[in-house]
Design an enzyme around this catalytic site. Structure first.
Site: not given
Length: 265
Positions: A131, A144
């Site tokens: 990401s 995350y």
């Protein structure tokens, strides 16, 4: 079985690949398998194998069965992941470990099993889906971000280790994408309250899928999809304080949402 994984499976099928689908939800896998078969020039192009990526033995069995059935493994997409809203000091340790089991160890098991097969073949491509916030830490996404930072480090080390072997390793860095991610994120009610998350346009999963297919077999260290993501990574590298100030707008928005949620409860 959904999101980027589903879109990528269909896109590879359109390009003439046979596809092995892996996820925990067997019913969803069968539905995607039907879509893959419909998109493919081959009959029965898809094989669905229910797999829990947090179980190393299941992931190894997935790769072993793929090679036994199809004869080789050309591409491995490690994509499973979920997150949790919360300040770092408020995170539950057990939940943080669970996120790492999926986001980091799940990809590690897949990359490890695939690399051994590909080394024997002398070719292959491993895509680890990280990401943008696996390179720039995002407020309220500490769990995350941490798991994806770890995956990015693993991916970069592996890429250099495999240089010259005919195997490519790519760090895939989407920004906000139209998937079920926020439907499964812990404390997901924040999404419906956040001005940023409600108004920010999300990239179609198929955009990610098409780029992966297009870059397969090519030396591509990293893929960043959006102009905003590229800007943030460049800003963070050259001027970290400015990137922090930019991220504070998001922090303030989420802090307000969490405060509203606490009051509502």
């Amino acid at each position: 079985s959904s999101g980027i994984g589903r879109a990528t499976a269909i896109e590879y099928a359109r390009s003439g690949y046979r596809v092995v689908l892996a996820a925990r939800r067997a019913d969803r896998l069968q539905a995607v398998a039907a879509e893959v078969d419909a998109a493919s020039p081959f009959d029965s192009a898809a094989t669905a194998m229910p797999t829990d990526v947090t179980d190393a033995q299941q992931v190894q069995a997935l790769v072993d069965q793929t090679v036994a059935t199809l004869g080789r493994l050309d591409v491995m997409i490690n994509n499973a992941g979920y997150g949790q809203f919360g300040r770092v000091w408020e995170l539950d340790e057990a939940e943080l470990r669970a996120i790492f089991e999926v986001n980091f160890f799940g990809a590690f098991y897949g990359a490890k099993a695939a690399a051994k097969v590909m080394l024997a073949q002398g070719h292959g491509h491993i895509f680890n889906v990280s990401s943008v916030i696996g390179r720039v830490g995002s407020p309220f996404h500490g769990a995350y971000s941490a798991s994806k930072f770890a995956l990015t480090g693993l991916t970069e080390a592996m890429r250099v280790e495999l240089a010259g072997t005919g195997i490519y390793v790519t760090d895939v860095c989407p920004a906000l994408t139209e998937t079920e991610f926020f439907d499964h994120v812990r404390d997901g009610e924040v999404r419906r309250r956040s001005d940023f998350l409600r108004k920010k346009k999300r990239m179609p999963a198929r955009t990610v899928a098409r780029k992966l297919v297009a870059r397969t077999g090519k030396r591509t260290p990293r893929i960043v999809f959006s102009a905003g993501g590229k800007f943030l990574l460049t800003l963070a590298a050259l001027w970290p304080n400015a990137a922090d100030r930019l991220m504070r707008f998001y922090r303030n928005d989420l802090a307000r949402c969490l405060a509203d949620t606490d009051e509502g409860s």
